[in-house]
Design a protein around this motif. Structure first.
Motif, mmCIF file in Angstrom:
data_model
loop_
_atom_site.group_PDB
_atom_site.id
_atom_site.type_symbol
_atom_site.label_atom_id
_atom_site.label_comp_id
_atom_site.label_asym_id
_atom_site.label_seq_id
_atom_site.Cartn_x
_atom_site.Cartn_y
_atom_site.Cartn_z
ATOM 1 N N ARG A 184 -8.401 5.347 -8.303
ATOM 2 C CA ARG A 184 -7.984 4.323 -9.272
ATOM 3 C C ARG A 184 -6.755 3.558 -8.804
ATOM 4 N NH1 ARG A 184 -7.680 7.765 -14.336
ATOM 5 N NH2 ARG A 184 -9.330 9.106 -13.663
ATOM 6 N N GLY A 185 -5.986 4.166 -7.902
ATOM 7 C CA GLY A 185 -4.800 3.501 -7.362
ATOM 8 C C GLY A 185 -5.021 2.943 -5.976
ATOM 9 N N ILE A 234 -1.361 17.467 -9.786
ATOM 10 C CA ILE A 234 -2.174 17.140 -8.625
ATOM 11 C C ILE A 234 -3.279 16.181 -9.056
ATOM 12 C CG2 ILE A 234 -3.720 18.048 -6.839
ATOM 13 C CD1 ILE A 234 -2.047 20.640 -6.910
ATOM 14 N N LEU A 235 -3.283 15.015 -8.432
ATOM 15 C CA LEU A 235 -4.276 13.995 -8.753
ATOM 16 C C LEU A 235 -5.605 14.339 -8.074
ATOM 17 C CD1 LEU A 235 -1.919 10.955 -8.193
ATOM 18 C CD2 LEU A 235 -2.781 11.739 -10.405
ATOM 19 N N THR A 236 -6.685 14.148 -8.812
ATOM 20 C CA THR A 236 -8.007 14.368 -8.242
ATOM 21 C C THR A 236 -8.374 13.193 -7.342
ATOM 22 O OG1 THR A 236 -9.170 13.215 -10.014
ATOM 23 C CG2 THR A 236 -8.729 15.583 -10.363
ATOM 24 N N GLU A 237 -9.420 13.365 -6.534
ATOM 25 C CA GLU A 237 -9.892 12.262 -5.678
ATOM 26 C C GLU A 237 -10.257 11.043 -6.527
ATOM 27 O OE1 GLU A 237 -9.925 11.847 -2.346
ATOM 28 O OE2 GLU A 237 -8.886 13.766 -2.208
ATOM 29 N N GLU A 238 -10.886 11.290 -7.663
ATOM 30 C CA GLU A 238 -11.273 10.189 -8.558
ATOM 31 C C GLU A 238 -10.041 9.458 -9.089
ATOM 32 O OE1 GLU A 238 -13.054 10.423 -12.856
ATOM 33 O OE2 GLU A 238 -14.709 10.644 -11.412
ATOM 34 N N GLY A 240 9.274 0.904 -0.798
ATOM 35 C CA GLY A 240 9.024 -0.504 -1.107
ATOM 36 C C GLY A 240 7.732 -0.728 -1.858
ATOM 37 N N TRP A 241 6.762 0.183 -1.709
ATOM 38 C CA TRP A 241 5.501 0.031 -2.432
ATOM 39 C C TRP A 241 5.732 0.201 -3.931
ATOM 40 C CZ3 TRP A 241 1.632 -2.731 -2.089
ATOM 41 C CH2 TRP A 241 0.467 -2.497 -2.808
ATOM 42 N N ALA A 242 6.588 1.141 -4.323
ATOM 43 C CA ALA A 242 6.923 1.305 -5.744
ATOM 44 C C ALA A 242 7.574 0.034 -6.274
ATOM 45 C CB ALA A 242 7.849 2.502 -5.947
ATOM 46 N N VAL A 243 8.422 -0.580 -5.456
ATOM 47 C CA VAL A 243 9.089 -1.826 -5.845
ATOM 48 C C VAL A 243 8.065 -2.940 -6.031
ATOM 49 C CG1 VAL A 243 10.695 -3.604 -5.042
ATOM 50 C CG2 VAL A 243 11.293 -1.183 -4.830
ATOM 51 N N GLN A 244 7.154 -3.093 -5.067
ATOM 52 C CA GLN A 244 6.128 -4.144 -5.169
ATOM 53 C C GLN A 244 5.259 -3.947 -6.410
ATOM 54 O OE1 GLN A 244 7.605 -6.430 -2.872
ATOM 55 N NE2 GLN A 244 5.519 -7.085 -3.178
ATOM 56 N N LEU A 245 4.845 -2.705 -6.658
ATOM 57 C CA LEU A 245 4.014 -2.448 -7.838
ATOM 58 C C LEU A 245 4.784 -2.729 -9.125
ATOM 59 C CD1 LEU A 245 2.101 0.800 -6.818
ATOM 60 C CD2 LEU A 245 1.158 -1.509 -7.056
ATOM 61 N N ALA A 246 6.059 -2.362 -9.167
ATOM 62 C CA ALA A 246 6.866 -2.645 -10.355
ATOM 63 C C ALA A 246 6.930 -4.147 -10.621
ATOM 64 C CB ALA A 246 8.272 -2.069 -10.196
ATOM 65 N N GLN A 292 -1.532 5.530 -3.202
ATOM 66 C CA GLN A 292 -2.279 5.745 -4.442
ATOM 67 C C GLN A 292 -1.447 6.559 -5.433
ATOM 68 O OE1 GLN A 292 -5.666 7.607 -2.564
ATOM 69 N NE2 GLN A 292 -6.922 5.760 -2.725
ATOM 70 N N THR A 293 -0.711 7.552 -4.929
ATOM 71 C CA THR A 293 0.145 8.375 -5.785
ATOM 72 C C THR A 293 1.270 7.531 -6.380
ATOM 73 O OG1 THR A 293 -0.378 10.332 -4.468
ATOM 74 C CG2 THR A 293 1.605 10.436 -5.818
ATOM 75 N N ILE A 294 1.852 6.661 -5.572
ATOM 76 C CA ILE A 294 2.913 5.771 -6.060
ATOM 77 C C ILE A 294 2.372 4.872 -7.169
ATOM 78 C CG2 ILE A 294 4.445 3.861 -5.420
ATOM 79 C CD1 ILE A 294 4.722 5.270 -2.643
ATOM 80 N N PHE A 295 1.124 4.428 -7.046
ATOM 81 C CA PHE A 295 0.497 3.638 -8.103
ATOM 82 C C PHE A 295 0.558 4.399 -9.430
ATOM 83 C CE2 PHE A 295 -3.243 3.294 -10.793
ATOM 84 C CZ PHE A 295 -3.222 1.963 -11.148
ATOM 85 N N HIS A 296 0.198 5.673 -9.422
ATOM 86 C CA HIS A 296 0.196 6.460 -10.662
ATOM 87 C C HIS A 296 1.605 6.634 -11.220
ATOM 88 C CE1 HIS A 296 -4.038 7.489 -11.082
ATOM 89 N NE2 HIS A 296 -4.076 7.447 -9.759
ATOM 90 N N MET A 297 2.594 6.807 -10.348
ATOM 91 C CA MET A 297 3.974 6.921 -10.820
ATOM 92 C C MET A 297 4.382 5.653 -11.570
ATOM 93 S SD MET A 297 5.601 8.598 -7.336
ATOM 94 C CE MET A 297 7.102 7.650 -7.493
#
Length: 181
Positions: A57-58, A49-53, A113-119, A84-89
């Motif tokens: 970051r994502g 579980i990601l914290t708010e902080e 598609g967001w995971a694809v764009q970030l990749a 934001q969660t996809i950013f961390h993945m």
């Protein structure tokens, strides 16, 4: 590749992410599911579980995300946290595997598609199993090329559609079988 030295990062949602997780477990691949408080998951093992902080970051402008994805994302707290969660993945995994639908503009349909764009932005090896065509494609340079990818890095992302077809499921299972045989 020794599967015990590998880690899958996903979001633990219904469909492709659940099958990536189940298949990773079958092959003794470590798994980390990134999520946030209050998010309903289909797979509830190895949750982080990601914290708010950490989520912040994502963070990204929803306007920018909408422009990059050629669709409209409205400013809602849940959608923001999902992106934001996809950013961390994607930030955690070196190689990215996605099951979905490649659109005419080269983007991938839906939140996947967001995971694809970030990749693409992070210059990660990127592979999409296009369910309508029932084929794998790899992003090379500035376009998709048909391919037959393997897991080649010890950290990788598994993401994709909630509406997984039988062909999508088989593609994930074959990816693991061929990578870890």
């Amino acid at each position: 590749m020794n599967p015990k030295n590998c880690t899958l990062y996903s979001g633990g949602l219904k469909g492709a992410e659940t099958v990536f997780g189940e298949t990773a477990e079958k092959y003794n691949v470590n798994e980390v599911i990134y999520t946030f408080d209050g998010h309903k998951l289909s797979r509830e093992k190895n949750i982080r579980i990601l914290t708010e902080e950490e989520l912040e970051r994502g963070d990204i402008s929803m306007e920018l995300a909408s422009r990059m994805m050629h669709r409209t994302y409205y400013e809602t707290d849940k959608i923001r946290k999902v992106l934001q969660t996809i950013f961390h993945m994607v930030n955690s995994g070196h190689q990215v595997f996605v099951v979905g639908s490649i659109q005419e503009d080269g983007s991938v349909k839906g939140g996947t598609g967001w995971a694809v764009q970030l990749a693409k932005i992070f210059n990660r090896p990127l592979h999409v199993f296009d369910q309508p065509q029932e084929k794998w494609f790899t992003w090379k340079g500035s376009n998709w090329q048909e391919d037959h990818p393997l897991i080649k890095y010890d950290t990788f992302v598994g993401s994709g559609t909630r509406y997984l077809s039988d062909a999508g499921r088989a593609a994930i299972e074959q990816l693991f079988a061929e990578s870890f045989s």
